[in-house]
Design a protein around this motif. Structure first.
Motif, mmCIF file in Angstrom:
data_model
loop_
_atom_site.group_PDB
_atom_site.id
_atom_site.type_symbol
_atom_site.label_atom_id
_atom_site.label_comp_id
_atom_site.label_asym_id
_atom_site.label_seq_id
_atom_site.Cartn_x
_atom_site.Cartn_y
_atom_site.Cartn_z
ATOM 1 N N ALA A 246 0.824 -1.207 0.000
ATOM 2 C CA ALA A 246 0.000 0.000 0.000
ATOM 3 C C ALA A 246 0.862 1.263 0.000
ATOM 4 C CB ALA A 246 -0.948 -0.010 1.192
ATOM 5 N N ARG A 247 1.927 1.251 0.787
ATOM 6 C CA ARG A 247 2.811 2.417 0.856
ATOM 7 C C ARG A 247 3.522 2.680 -0.460
ATOM 8 N NH1 ARG A 247 5.510 1.424 6.878
ATOM 9 N NH2 ARG A 247 3.845 2.459 8.068
ATOM 10 N N ASN A 248 3.786 1.622 -1.211
ATOM 11 C CA ASN A 248 4.486 1.767 -2.485
ATOM 12 C C ASN A 248 3.533 1.866 -3.669
ATOM 13 O OD1 ASN A 248 7.102 1.611 -1.337
ATOM 14 N ND2 ASN A 248 6.938 -0.616 -1.228
ATOM 15 N N SER A 249 2.235 1.908 -3.381
ATOM 16 C CA SER A 249 1.229 1.930 -4.458
ATOM 17 C C SER A 249 0.235 3.040 -4.185
ATOM 18 C CB SER A 249 0.524 0.569 -4.545
ATOM 19 O OG SER A 249 1.453 -0.488 -4.669
ATOM 20 N N ARG A 250 0.715 4.270 -4.196
ATOM 21 C CA ARG A 250 -0.133 5.414 -3.876
ATOM 22 C C ARG A 250 -1.281 5.570 -4.856
ATOM 23 N NH1 ARG A 250 1.008 6.378 1.345
ATOM 24 N NH2 ARG A 250 3.239 6.648 1.714
ATOM 25 N N PHE A 251 -1.148 4.977 -6.019
ATOM 26 C CA PHE A 251 -2.214 5.049 -7.026
ATOM 27 C C PHE A 251 -3.445 4.232 -6.631
ATOM 28 C CE2 PHE A 251 0.739 1.627 -8.005
ATOM 29 C CZ PHE A 251 -0.101 0.535 -8.099
ATOM 30 N N ALA A 252 -3.267 3.303 -5.694
ATOM 31 C CA ALA A 252 -4.364 2.417 -5.300
ATOM 32 C C ALA A 252 -5.326 3.145 -4.373
ATOM 33 C CB ALA A 252 -3.817 1.160 -4.629
ATOM 34 N N GLY A 253 -6.604 3.169 -4.732
ATOM 35 C CA GLY A 253 -7.615 3.785 -3.889
ATOM 36 C C GLY A 253 -8.079 2.845 -2.792
ATOM 37 N N SER A 254 -8.983 3.309 -1.973
ATOM 38 C CA SER A 254 -9.460 2.501 -0.842
ATOM 39 C C SER A 254 -10.141 1.224 -1.317
ATOM 40 C CB SER A 254 -10.400 3.323 0.034
ATOM 41 O OG SER A 254 -11.526 3.760 -0.710
ATOM 42 N N LYS A 255 -10.900 1.305 -2.416
ATOM 43 C CA LYS A 255 -11.560 0.091 -2.929
ATOM 44 C C LYS A 255 -10.537 -0.886 -3.478
ATOM 45 C CE LYS A 255 -16.048 2.203 -3.965
ATOM 46 N NZ LYS A 255 -17.053 2.511 -5.016
#
Length: 394
Positions: free
Chosen positions: A31-40
């Motif tokens: 998650a920390r390395n994938s800032r593009f990922a939203g909550s869903k």
């Protein structure tokens, strides 16, 4: 993220887990390395990872390999999704299936693979659960419900359900406990809700609440939560017995570091003590020992524990449980109750511990004993209550 990209992310995370990383740490790192990922996206990837962990052995067979890719392929197949729709190689999707992967999934399965249990555990699982063994294994592969405990120091169950509803969280009363609420929609919003932050509800499994309900016939003035951990049961005890002095203790005091803040939020009075500060006296009307255990009743919440458990570790845990009981008994008042609990469904940690305790401590008897399985709605739990025989008090 596309559905296929989410699966690829889960594959990479699962490979980290197979290499020894704890699941939560691997998910947090991604998650920390994938800032593009939203909550869903994060929620979907998490669901993939934990769904795969719960059924790792059978999914590896369905996917053809005990790798992140093989296990996630097995998960996709188990969900009735055409793997070619996910494993397309387009964009961030996993690479297309090889001929071997296309042919995988037909290997004969042992009981351990079929039940998604370590092979050594299957005989003990059957001996402990009898006719319910296969149903319990199947239930352990499912996602656990989210339970809340009504904090009776601040509200009623109906009022708490109404307050949650006003925040878009759907919930209903559950029969497993008089304080239990099960969330039916909006579970991921609970921790940010006013109802939670204001202490109207606490996250706590329904069977864990029922363990406290089992003490309802007592009228204790002093209660010791001897293995308090994070303090969930201490908080429940404070709400169930508002006039009693609640003392929370743990051999590893750092586990209780959040308990003062949690108690303040709940409006609960709890005294937190380190081992060296625990009064050396038999002055507690109730001593609760929620002992370290295999966690087999909660493997759908923490599936890594299922694969980490070994025969040697189980033997170590049962020895610890016996030691906990032998130490805790010294704090029980002459006419008090020693309550033992585990979130386990394995006989050596439950009824066998009761039998062995009675052998080691003549003059004690069992007042009550109860087990909850996953079919009761919550986690698997066991509790027993001991007291001194009248002859040994006089």
């Amino acid at each position: 993220m596309t559905p296929a990209a989410r699966v690829q992310a889960a594959i990479e995370i699962f490979d980290s887990i197979l290499e020894g990383a704890p699941a939560e740490k691997a998910l947090l790192g991604w998650a920390r390395n994938s800032r593009f990922a939203g909550s869903k996206d994060r929620a979907a990837v998490r669901d993939h990872v934990f769904g795969a962990l719960r059924a790792k052995r059978s999914l590896a067979v369905r996917g053809g390999a005990e790798t992140g890719r093989g296990i996630l392929l097995g998960l996709i197949r188990s969900q009735g999704i055409d793997p070619d729709d996910i494993f397309s190689g387009i964009g961030h999707a996993p690479a297309p299936l090889s001929d071997a992967e296309q042919a995988a999934g037909e290997a004969p399965q042992s009981d351990g693979v079929r039940l998604d249990l370590p092979e050594w555990l299957v005989p003990l699982w059957r001996a402990s659960l009898g006719d319910a063994a296969e149903a319990m294994a199947e239930a352990s592969r499912a996602r656990a419900p989210v339970f809340l405990r009504t904090n009776r120091l601040k509200t009623t169950r109906d009022a708490a359900i109404s307050a949650l509803s006003e925040e878009g969280i759907e919930a209903e009363a559950h029969e497993i406990s008089a304080t239990a609420i099960v969330v039916t929609n909006g579970a991921r919003r609970v921790s940010q809700s006013r109802s939670y932050q204001d202490g109207l509800v606490e996250l706590q499994d329904g069977a864990s609440q029922a363990v406290i309900d089992a003490l309802s016939g007592q009228t204790p003035a002093r209660i010791l939560d001897y293995c308090a951990g994070g303090g969930g049961k201490a908080l429940a005890l404070a709400a169930a017995f508002p006039e009693a002095q609640i003392v929370a203790h743990d051999i590893a005091p750092q586990r209780m570091k959040d308990l003062p803040d949690r108690a303040a939020r709940a409006g609960a009075r709890i005294t937190v003590v380190a081992p060296e500060d625990l009064p050396n006296e038999a002055g507690f009307d109730v001593v609760l020992c929620d002992a370290p255990c295999s966690g087999s009743g909660a493997w759908r919440r923490a599936p890594e524990g299922k694969w980490a458990l070994t025969e040697a570790r189980l033997a170590e845990l049962t020895a610890i449980q016996a030691e906990v009981l032998d130490h805790a008994v010294d704090f029980v008042a002459p006419d008090g109750v020693l309550a033992y609990a585990t979130c386990s469904m394995l006989e050596p940690e439950n009824t066998a511990q009761v039998t062995e305790f009675l052998h080691r401590h003549p003059g004690w008897s069992v007042n009550a004993q109860r087990a909850w399985t996953l079919l009761d709605g919550g986690d698997g739990f066991f509790t027993a209550q001991f007291s001194r025989d009248a002859a040994s008090i006089s």
